[in-house]
Design an enzyme around this catalytic site. Structure first.
Site, PDB file in Angstrom:
ATOM      1  N   LYS A 169       0.867  -1.180   0.000  1.00 48.80           N
ATOM      2  CA  LYS A 169       0.000   0.000   0.000  1.00 48.80           C
ATOM      3  C   LYS A 169       0.907   1.234   0.000  1.00 48.80           C
ATOM      4  O   LYS A 169       1.424   1.647   1.028  1.00 48.80           O
ATOM      5  CB  LYS A 169      -0.914   0.047   1.231  1.00 48.80           C
ATOM      6  CG  LYS A 169      -1.989   1.114   1.054  1.00 48.80           C
ATOM      7  CD  LYS A 169      -2.358   1.852   2.308  1.00 48.80           C
ATOM      8  CE  LYS A 169      -1.531   3.027   2.657  1.00 48.80           C
ATOM      9  NZ  LYS A 169      -1.566   4.182   1.757  1.00 48.80           N
ATOM     10  N   GLU A 244       9.894   1.775  10.322  1.00 44.56           N
ATOM     11  CA  GLU A 244      10.878   2.838  10.072  1.00 44.56           C
ATOM     12  C   GLU A 244      10.152   4.151  10.284  1.00 44.56           C
ATOM     13  O   GLU A 244       9.341   4.556   9.453  1.00 44.56           O
ATOM     14  CB  GLU A 244      11.415   2.747   8.635  1.00 44.56           C
ATOM     15  CG  GLU A 244      12.094   1.442   8.293  1.00 44.56           C
ATOM     16  CD  GLU A 244      13.402   1.239   9.038  1.00 44.56           C
ATOM     17  OE1 GLU A 244      13.924   2.208   9.625  1.00 44.56           O
ATOM     18  OE2 GLU A 244      13.883   0.101   9.060  1.00 44.56           O
ATOM     19  N   CYS A 278      13.217  11.657   7.258  1.00 45.10           N
ATOM     20  CA  CYS A 278      13.221  11.141   8.622  1.00 45.10           C
ATOM     21  C   CYS A 278      14.584  11.285   9.270  1.00 45.10           C
ATOM     22  O   CYS A 278      14.701  11.441  10.469  1.00 45.10           O
ATOM     23  CB  CYS A 278      12.809   9.674   8.594  1.00 45.10           C
ATOM     24  SG  CYS A 278      13.746   8.728   7.386  1.00 45.10           S
ATOM     25  N   GLU A 378       9.256  16.271  15.487  1.00 48.23           N
ATOM     26  CA  GLU A 378       9.682  16.243  14.098  1.00 48.23           C
ATOM     27  C   GLU A 378       8.862  17.250  13.298  1.00 48.23           C
ATOM     28  O   GLU A 378       7.638  17.170  13.270  1.00 48.23           O
ATOM     29  CB  GLU A 378       9.451  14.827  13.550  1.00 48.23           C
ATOM     30  CG  GLU A 378       9.976  14.635  12.169  1.00 48.23           C
ATOM     31  CD  GLU A 378       9.708  13.228  11.653  1.00 48.23           C
ATOM     32  OE1 GLU A 378       8.564  12.749  11.789  1.00 48.23           O
ATOM     33  OE2 GLU A 378      10.640  12.606  11.130  1.00 48.23           O
TER      34      GLU A 378
END
Ligand code: NAD
Length: 477
Positions: A169, A244, A278, A378
């Site tokens: 997906k 992750e 990231c 973040e």
């Protein structure tokens, strides 16, 4: 207008049963470029059934057969190199040099994995036992929008190498890249059902993959928030998971570093992939005694950063991928100002002349303490926070004082000292005196940056389960 109205199930491009549509918007000019028809729960179930059925045969294929498939996938993706790069520019808003690098990583992943597969020992011994590393089953793979093709490759290649089949997906915002990927899979002659791709929403297709008993592994790249949801859902059947997730990576500049070299590198580390990475080094940790120098060099390094025209090779920063991401970044910039951070460069709003896209100003804050939101959360945009330390121990303490642990950068005049500090930082990857990459080295996070590793044999093993056969030498007496 591009219309993406096919998904890939059991070796065929088919219309999804789902009818929901999503508009695709070019982030550089906010123009609608097309639409994608989204798969639903039923589509997902059909894809899982195809993957389950294909697993029976695929799990028994030889290393040579799978290595050949990886090579064919490399070749068929390579023949789409320019189109994949263009799709990444137009659909995601990556500057062309960045898009090319992302495509290269995706294309190369299949070759690197092939090499790793060919040297991997699927059968070993442990004491007197024979240990066979066996493919787990059907993989549910979910990717984010910030480097969709790269993430697809980093999941598909090791899962295939292990002998697993997949239902993928991809990010629903990456339909053009996904379409090219699906065509490459088809052209490479991968057996029907081995790789299935269902465009769709996370709450629909993603959740069905997490929930379905015939999926044995969830391989996810995305936010920590969604990662936790997947971990919780997968726990119901004790599915294997690789996650992750996010990061708030430190860039530690030691007091013996040549700042004229370290600061431009720190800016590049922080602004990787327009800051939508990231692993971006977004907390720049510098000696308090050299703060004034750092601020000056940082301001001039930012001035040299080119934002805007995505087709200009010199552009480093493109727009944020969506209105939502633009709003998030603006909110973090405003909050940092409210919390008392000092603006060194950039600030709220869009750069001069770039209001037509989701462009933000490359921004740097000083006077940041590690408890401020700008140092803890973040942002996923080109926004850096400068923090200061008095001693090396304090620099390491600040670097490690974060819920994340994905990546770190260390700059020092002494390679030995750089390594000593690197060894004390709690992160999955640490880059000393440069922005290094090594595709065979493990990639993944400590703490809330994730579970498990991608790349190299570490990546392949996420899709394998050891089986010990005891008495394999024995004769019934
Ligand atoms: P996201 O978590 O919102 O979405 C990622 C994917 O998960 C998308 O395909 C989405 O449709 C799907 N999803 C959403 N809700 C779901 C649910 N309930 N169940 C299953 N799937 C669901 O992340 P994003 O905004 O697409 O990407 C940005 C995030 O990804 C950042 O936090 C970034 O740090 C992270 N990221 C991590 C890495 C890494 O390797 N560690 C790499 C790139 C991005």
């Amino acid at each position: 207008m591009h219309v993406f109205d096919k998904i890939y199930i059991n070796g065929q491009f088919v219309k999804p049963i789902g009818l929901e549509e999503l508009e695709l918007i070019n982030p550089a000019n906010k123009q609608v470029t097309g639409k994608v028809v989204l798969g639903n729960v039923e589509d997902t179930q059909l894809a899982i059934a195809a993957a389950k059925s294909a697993f029976k045969h695929f799990s028994k294929t030889t290393v040579q057969e799978r290595a050949d498939m990886l090579l064919r996938l490399h070749q068929s993706l390579l023949s789409r190199f320019d189109r994949l790069t263009e799709a990444t520019v137009e659909e995601y808003g990556a500057p062309v040099s960045v898009a090319r690098m992302l495509t290269q990583i995706a294309v190369d992943a299949f070759l690197h994995t092939k090499e790793d597969l060919e040297s991997y020992s699927f059968t070993r011994t442990a004491g007197k036992a024979k240990v066979r590393m066996e493919p787990i089953g059907v993989v549910g793979a979910i990717t984010p929008w910030n480097a969709n093709a790269t993430h697809l490759a980093n999941k598909i290649a090791p899962a295939l190498a292990a002998g697993c089949t997949l239902v993928v997906k991809p990010s629903e915002l990456s339909a053009a890249q996904t379409q090219l990927f699906a065509e490459a899979i088809h052209e490479a002659g991968i057996p029907a059902g081995v790789i299935n791709i269902v465009n769709g929403k996370g709450e629909v297709v993603g959740e069905e993959l997490t929930r379905h008993p015939d999926v044995g592994v969830m391989a996810f790249t995305g936010s920590t928030q969604v990662g936790k949801r997947i971990a919780a859902g997968a726990a119901a059947q004790l599915k294997r998971i690789t996650l992750e997730l996010g990061g708030k990576s430190p860039t530690v500049i030691l007091d013996d570093a040549d700042l004229s070299k370290a600061i431009p590198l720190a800016v590049r580390a922080g602004y990787i992939n327009s800051g939508q990475a990231c692993l971006a080094g977004t907390r720049v940790i510098v000696p308090a005694s050299r703060l004034q120098e750092v601020k000056q060099l940082m301001a001039s390094a930012i001035e040299a950063v080119q934002v805007g025209d995505l087709w200009d090779e010199a552009t480093l920063i493109g727009p944020m991928a969506s209105q939502k991401q633009y709003d998030t970044v603006q909110r973090y910039i405003r909050q940092a100002l409210e919390d008392g951070a000092e603006l060194v460069a950039g600030g709220p709003g869009s750069p001069e002349g770039l209001h037509t896209g989701y462009f933000v100003k490359p921004t740097v804050f000083a006077s940041v303490t590690n408890d401020m939101t700008i140092a803890r959360e973040e942002v996923f945009g080109p926004v850096l926070a400068i923090l200061t330390y008095q001693t090396e121990e304090e620099a390491i303490e600040i670097a490690n004082d974060t819920p994340y642990g994905l990546q770190a950068f260390v700059f020092s005049g002494s390679t030995e000292r750089g390594n000593r500090v690197a060894e004390q930082i709690v992160a999955g990857r640490i880059s000393v005196n440069g922005l290094h990459d090594e595709p065979k080295a493990p990639f993944g996070g400590f703490k809330q940056s994730g579970i498990g590793r991608e790349h190299g044999t570490y990546g392949i093993e996420e899709y394998l389960e050891p089986k010990a056969i005891l008495g394999h030498y024995a004769v019934l007496a």
